[in-house]
Write a protein that holds these residues in place. Structure first.
Motif, mmCIF file in Angstrom:
data_model
loop_
_atom_site.group_PDB
_atom_site.id
_atom_site.type_symbol
_atom_site.label_atom_id
_atom_site.label_comp_id
_atom_site.label_asym_id
_atom_site.label_seq_id
_atom_site.Cartn_x
_atom_site.Cartn_y
_atom_site.Cartn_z
ATOM 1 N N THR A 133 6.562 -47.338 -12.195
ATOM 2 C CA THR A 133 5.642 -46.234 -12.472
ATOM 3 C C THR A 133 5.993 -45.651 -13.834
ATOM 4 N N ILE A 134 5.021 -45.640 -14.738
ATOM 5 C CA ILE A 134 5.255 -45.171 -16.116
ATOM 6 C C ILE A 134 4.532 -43.845 -16.307
ATOM 7 N N SER A 135 5.261 -42.846 -16.747
ATOM 8 C CA SER A 135 4.672 -41.524 -16.963
ATOM 9 C C SER A 135 3.833 -41.519 -18.238
ATOM 10 N N PRO A 136 2.879 -40.590 -18.361
ATOM 11 C CA PRO A 136 2.182 -40.423 -19.635
ATOM 12 C C PRO A 136 3.190 -40.031 -20.728
ATOM 13 N N PRO A 137 2.962 -40.436 -21.956
ATOM 14 C CA PRO A 137 3.921 -40.100 -23.018
ATOM 15 C C PRO A 137 3.942 -38.602 -23.306
ATOM 16 N N HIS A 138 5.120 -38.103 -23.602
ATOM 17 C CA HIS A 138 5.284 -36.706 -24.028
ATOM 18 C C HIS A 138 5.658 -36.706 -25.499
ATOM 19 N N PHE A 139 4.811 -36.079 -26.322
ATOM 20 C CA PHE A 139 5.016 -36.052 -27.770
ATOM 21 C C PHE A 139 5.699 -34.749 -28.175
ATOM 22 N N TYR A 140 6.562 -34.838 -29.180
ATOM 23 C CA TYR A 140 7.269 -33.649 -29.652
ATOM 24 C C TYR A 140 7.750 -33.866 -31.089
ATOM 25 N N HIS A 141 8.279 -32.803 -31.680
ATOM 26 C CA HIS A 141 8.806 -32.851 -33.048
ATOM 27 C C HIS A 141 10.328 -32.739 -33.021
ATOM 28 N N THR A 142 10.969 -33.477 -33.893
ATOM 29 C CA THR A 142 12.391 -33.266 -34.103
ATOM 30 C C THR A 142 12.577 -32.017 -34.964
ATOM 31 N N PRO A 143 13.730 -31.353 -34.883
ATOM 32 C CA PRO A 143 13.967 -30.183 -35.745
ATOM 33 C C PRO A 143 13.817 -30.502 -37.227
ATOM 34 N N GLU A 144 14.195 -31.718 -37.631
ATOM 35 C CA GLU A 144 14.066 -32.102 -39.037
ATOM 36 C C GLU A 144 12.604 -32.142 -39.475
ATOM 37 N N ALA A 145 11.719 -32.598 -38.576
ATOM 38 C CA ALA A 145 10.295 -32.659 -38.919
ATOM 39 C C ALA A 145 9.712 -31.261 -39.100
ATOM 40 N N ASP A 191 10.693 -29.667 -28.965
ATOM 41 C CA ASP A 191 11.807 -30.266 -28.247
ATOM 42 C C ASP A 191 11.245 -31.331 -27.317
ATOM 43 N N SER A 192 12.116 -31.892 -26.520
ATOM 44 C CA SER A 192 11.706 -32.990 -25.654
ATOM 45 C C SER A 192 11.414 -32.556 -24.232
ATOM 46 N N HIS A 193 11.217 -31.249 -24.018
ATOM 47 C CA HIS A 193 10.913 -30.780 -22.663
ATOM 48 C C HIS A 193 9.472 -31.118 -22.280
ATOM 49 N N LEU A 194 9.243 -31.114 -21.007
ATOM 50 C CA LEU A 194 7.910 -31.437 -20.503
ATOM 51 C C LEU A 194 6.914 -30.348 -20.883
ATOM 52 N N SER A 195 5.690 -30.774 -21.168
ATOM 53 C CA SER A 195 4.610 -29.820 -21.427
ATOM 54 C C SER A 195 3.718 -29.770 -20.194
ATOM 55 N N ASN A 196 2.722 -28.900 -20.247
ATOM 56 C CA ASN A 196 1.798 -28.757 -19.126
ATOM 57 C C ASN A 196 0.518 -29.555 -19.327
ATOM 58 N N SER A 197 0.553 -30.563 -20.178
ATOM 59 C CA SER A 197 -0.644 -31.351 -20.448
ATOM 60 C C SER A 197 -1.051 -32.134 -19.204
ATOM 61 N N PRO A 198 -2.322 -32.113 -18.850
ATOM 62 C CA PRO A 198 -2.770 -32.873 -17.674
ATOM 63 C C PRO A 198 -2.685 -34.374 -17.930
ATOM 64 N N ASP A 199 -2.508 -35.133 -16.849
ATOM 65 C CA ASP A 199 -2.363 -36.582 -16.983
ATOM 66 C C ASP A 199 -3.632 -37.259 -17.473
ATOM 67 N N SER A 200 -4.782 -36.586 -17.383
ATOM 68 C CA SER A 200 -6.047 -37.209 -17.737
ATOM 69 C C SER A 200 -6.296 -37.276 -19.244
ATOM 70 N N LEU A 201 -5.456 -36.639 -20.055
ATOM 71 C CA LEU A 201 -5.675 -36.638 -21.495
ATOM 72 C C LEU A 201 -5.467 -38.026 -22.080
ATOM 73 N N THR A 202 -6.266 -38.344 -23.106
ATOM 74 C CA THR A 202 -6.079 -39.598 -23.815
ATOM 75 C C THR A 202 -4.874 -39.487 -24.747
ATOM 76 N N LEU A 203 -4.469 -40.624 -25.318
ATOM 77 C CA LEU A 203 -3.314 -40.635 -26.225
ATOM 78 C C LEU A 203 -3.570 -39.745 -27.439
ATOM 79 N N GLN A 204 -4.752 -39.861 -28.023
ATOM 80 C CA GLN A 204 -5.069 -39.050 -29.196
ATOM 81 C C GLN A 204 -5.134 -37.563 -28.856
#
Length: 247
Positions: free
Chosen positions: A131-143, A193-206
Motif C-alpha cells: 500500500t503506497i500513500s499519496p506523496p507529501h511535498f515539503y520544503h527543506t530549510p535551505e530552500a 517540514d516533513s510532517h503530514l498535511s491535511n490534504s485529501p487523498d483525492s488531490l492530483t499530483l499537480q
C-alpha cells in the motif's frame, strides 16, 4: 623718593563647556519604497509503503515481508535513490493463532519524476501486497532560506530602479544608498517540514504540489543620495531637496 613696585599682574580664566556641534543639514535624497513577491515549489517529497503478512508460522510471515522489502530497496536504488533516503520500521506480533509481520518503508525523493516511476513500478510488480500513500511535498530549510534571500534582493532591486527613474525625472544622478530598511516580510503557504498535511487523498499530483508551494513577499524602504547633474537644472531641484516615491 622711589615709587612702590607695581603689584604682580594677574590673569583670570574661566573654563566653559565647549558648544555642542551643530548638526549638519540633511543632504538631498530620494525616499523610495519597493516590494517584491516570489514563490517556490516544494523541493522534496516522501511516500510511505506499507507491507503486511499473516502466516501460521513465524518464519513464513517474516520471509514474505523480507522478500518484498528487498525488492523495494533494490528498485529504489536502481532509480538513483540513496540509501540514506530510505527508512524501514518493522513490527512483529501474534494475532490469535497466527503471526503477523508488518513493515513500513519511507522514501524521500528530490526528483518527482523519479518518484512517480518508482511508485508505478512497485504497484505494477507488487500489486495489492503493498500500500503506497499519496506523496507529501515539503520544503527543506535551505530552500526556504533561498526563497527569502531572492525576494529580499528583488525588493531592493525594484526600489533602486524606482529611485533611478525618480532622479531621471529631474535630470539628476542617483548616488549611494544612505538608508535601507526592511519594513515587512510575509510568508504563507507551503510546508516547511516533513510532517503530514491535511490534504485529501483525492488531490492530483499537480494539485498537491500547488498546495505545498511557498510564497514570500517583502517591502523595503530606502533613502538614496542625489548627485547634481547640471547647473542649469540645479535650480529646478532646489524646490525638491528630498522627495518621496512609495508604492
Amino acid at each position: 623718593m622711589a615709587l612702590p613696585a607695581p603689584p604682580p599682574a594677574r590673569l583670570f580664566a574661566e573654563l566653559v563647556p565647549a558648544p555642542a556641534p551643530v548638526p549638519a543639514p540633511p543632504g538631498w535624497g530620494v525616499h523610495v519604497s519597493g516590494s517584491a513577491e516570489r514563490s517556490a515549489a516544494p523541493d522534496r517529497a516522501w511516500v510511505s509503503l506499507c507491507l503486511c503478512s499473516r502466516k501460521g508460522a513465524a518464519e513464513a510471515a517474516r520471509s514474505s515481508v523480507s522478500r518484498r522489502l528487498q525488492y523495494i530497496a533494490q528498485r529504489a536504488r536502481q532509480h538513483g535513490v540513496p540509501e540514506e533516503n530510505m527508512t524501514v520500521t518493522e513490527d512483529f506480533s501474534r494475532v490469535k493463532n497466527t503471526y503477523q509481520m508488518e513493515a513500513k518503508v519511507c522514501i524521500i525523493f528530490s526528483d518527482f519524476g523519479q518518484m512517480q516511476n518508482v511508485c508505478n513500478l512497485l504497484i505494477e510488480k507488487l500489486g495489492t501486497s503493498v500500500t503506497i500513500s499519496p506523496p507529501h511535498f515539503y520544503h527543506t530549510p535551505e530552500a526556504i532560506d533561498t526563497l527569502r534571500h531572492q525576494v529580499c534582493a528583488a525588493a531592493l532591486g525594484n526600489t533602486q530602479r524606482k529611485a533611478e527613474e525618480a532622479c531621471q525625472l529631474f535630470g539628476q544622478t542617483l548616488g549611494k544608498p544612505l538608508l535601507i530598511r526592511e519594513e515587512e516580510t510575509k510568508e504563507w503557504g507551503g510546508h516547511i517540514d516533513s510532517h503530514l498535511s491535511n490534504s485529501p487523498d483525492s488531490l492530483t499530483l499537480q494539485e498537491r504540489i500547488q498546495n505545498a508551494t511557498a510564497y514570500v513577499s517583502c517591502r523595503v524602504f530606502a533613502v538614496f543620495e542625489i548627485k547634481g547633474k547640471s547647473n542649469k537644472k540645479q535650480g529646478a531641484l532646489e524646490t525638491f531637496k528630498s522627495f518621496t516615491f512609495s508604492e
